[in-house]
Design a protein around this motif. Structure first.
Motif, PDB file in Angstrom:
ATOM      1  N   HIS A 154      49.844  49.425  89.988  1.00 36.78           N
ATOM      2  CA  HIS A 154      48.607  48.620  90.689  1.00 36.78           C
ATOM      3  C   HIS A 154      47.452  49.496  90.544  1.00 36.78           C
ATOM      4  O   HIS A 154      47.562  50.720  90.243  1.00 36.78           O
ATOM      5  N   HIS A 202      50.475  43.240  94.749  1.00 42.04           N
ATOM      6  CA  HIS A 202      49.167  43.334  94.187  1.00 42.04           C
ATOM      7  C   HIS A 202      49.188  44.245  92.864  1.00 42.04           C
ATOM      8  O   HIS A 202      49.646  45.202  92.803  1.00 42.04           O
ATOM      9  N   HIS A 223      42.826  54.915  92.951  1.00 41.31           N
ATOM     10  CA  HIS A 223      44.264  55.321  92.548  1.00 41.31           C
ATOM     11  C   HIS A 223      44.984  54.180  91.563  1.00 41.31           C
ATOM     12  O   HIS A 223      44.552  53.278  91.789  1.00 41.31           O
ATOM     13  N   ASN A 225      48.792  52.951  90.869  1.00 39.66           N
ATOM     14  CA  ASN A 225      50.178  53.087  91.494  1.00 39.66           C
ATOM     15  C   ASN A 225      51.392  52.738  90.386  1.00 39.66           C
ATOM     16  O   ASN A 225      51.036  52.013  89.689  1.00 39.66           O
ATOM     17  N   TYR A 264      50.657  59.872  97.646  1.00 41.54           N
ATOM     18  CA  TYR A 264      49.457  59.740  96.813  1.00 41.54           C
ATOM     19  C   TYR A 264      48.961  61.392  96.324  1.00 41.54           C
ATOM     20  O   TYR A 264      48.920  62.226  97.197  1.00 41.54           O
ATOM     21  N   GLU A 274      49.480  57.153  93.060  1.00 48.84           N
ATOM     22  CA  GLU A 274      50.365  56.704  94.179  1.00 48.84           C
ATOM     23  C   GLU A 274      51.987  56.691  93.297  1.00 48.84           C
ATOM     24  O   GLU A 274      51.755  55.728  92.457  1.00 48.84           O
TER      25      GLU A 274
HETATM   26 FE   LIG Z   1      48.575  51.556  96.427  1.00 52.05          FE
END
Ligand SMILES: [Fe+2]
Length: 360
Positions: A154, A202, A223, A225, A264, A274
């Motif tokens: 994400h 998400h 960020h 992920n 992170y 992340e």
């Molecule tokens: Fe995240």
């Protein structure tokens, strides 16, 4: 007259984050960071670009040369041609330019063909249907990464126009709201909206500072992920990031809403990566009854900030002040859920056309 398929039917579930393009001149740092710290497969291309692989795809991250030091483009895989045409029609019918990428751009991103259109905060959006895979075995420190139906991972973006960004992804990809998180970060009251386009809890998270239109983050994405296959992989990556001297932003912790364990780290371009493990999946059985809720706080435990410096805070403050005077780029035609063909709002932000048809 109109030979395009109807744009109304939902494309939810048929869209997956495929790749991310990063523009950076810190190639050797990125190689060390991606391969030696995070544990990704790296391919060094002629011409200076780097590519990271996480699975059998030839490209999940393209690190291309350039001064932005930012993630500039999100590539979305669309399951079938009909869904693809539907998305193209939604964009084109509202008067937003959509252009085909060149053959060399497609080759670099490891897709057969791609189309590009502008996105909020000047993050270009690309869509493709056919990713290229390779039989070349993965040479990486990690045992594996979770992609598949849920896509690459994400993206989290700080926005001064969060409703416009949410509406954009709803208009283009039929994104659904998974939940909200209210949190205080560095003394600022944040609201975060988590949007899904498939079974991943998400694919896009949108954070805004409540009551103030400011953006303390220099980069377009806060960020990105990616999801480790095992807890051991995630923890080993955490150790390597620290050992190799890369900056950690938030130590290991667990999120309230998707329950993902993660840390992170700061990428060589300044936004964060992340690395997570075991988030909640919203499969078909959960999808039918899912109700968005609001969580107070982003983490159940951990995610404590690491090495916050006074200079870092000062840079964020300066960036926040700068953001007061420059409006955020939105794509208003696609942020209006009710807008249709025949009611085209003029493009108000500047679309810079670059050689090769690169719209940012
Ligand atoms: Fe995240």
């Amino acid at each position: 007259m109109n030979e395009l398929p109807p744009t109304g039917a939902s494309v939810f579930g048929a869209v997956h984050l495929g790749y991310v393009v990063v523009q950076s001149n810190r190639r050797s740092d990125w190689r060390r960071f991606g391969a030696d710290a995070i544990g990704l497969h790296v391919d060094e291309l002629d011409g200076g670009a780097l590519r990271f692989r996480l699975d059998d795809r030839t490209c999940r991250f393209l690190i291309e040369r350039g001064p932005a030091e930012d993630a500039t483009t999100l590539g979305w895989q669309v399951d079938d041609h009909e869904t693809f045409e539907r998305i193209v029609a939604r964009v084109a019918d509202r008067g937003v330019p959509i252009v085909e990428g060149t053959a060399s751009e497609a080759a670099l991103r490891g897709v057969e063909r791609l189309w590009r259109f502008p996105g909020p905060k000047a993050i270009a959006q690309e869509i493709f249907t056919v990713p290229l895979t390779t039989p070349e075995p993965l040479r990486m420190l990690s045992s594996g990464w979770v992609t598949g139906e849920a896509g690459l991972g994400h993206v989290a973006i700080v926005s001064r126009e969060p409703e416009a960004m949410r509406d954009y992804y709803r208009t283009v990809f039929d994104s659904r709201l998974s939940d909200y998180v209210d949190e205080n970060i560095s003394g600022l009251r944040m609201k975060i909206r988590f949007l899904r386009v498939n079974e991943r809890h998400h694919s896009v998270a949108i954070a805004n500072i409540r009551g103030m239109k400011i953006d303390p983050i220099r980069t377009r994405v806060q960020h990105i992920n990616i999801q480790s296959a095992t807890l051991d992989d995630m923890l080993a990556a955490f150790e390597r990031v620290t050992e190799l001297g890369f900056r950690m932003a938030w130590s290991v912790g667990q999120h309230t809403n998707d329950r993902e364990l993660s840390f992170y780290s700061v990428t060589p371009s300044g936004f964060e990566l992340e690395v997570g493990w075991n988030p909640v999946v919203i499969g078909p059985e959960r999808e039918s009854t899912w109700e968005p809720t609001t969580y107070r706080g982003i983490s159940i435990w951990g995610h404590t900030p690491v090495g916050d410096t006074v200079l870092g805070k000062f840079a964020q403050f300066r960036q926040a002040l700068r953001s007061v005077t420059t409006p955020e780029i939105t794509v208003p035609q696609l942020a209006e859920a009710s807008a249709g063909a025949g009611h085209v709002v003029p493009v108000v932000h500047s679309l810079r056309s670059r050689p090769g048809g690169d719209l940012r």
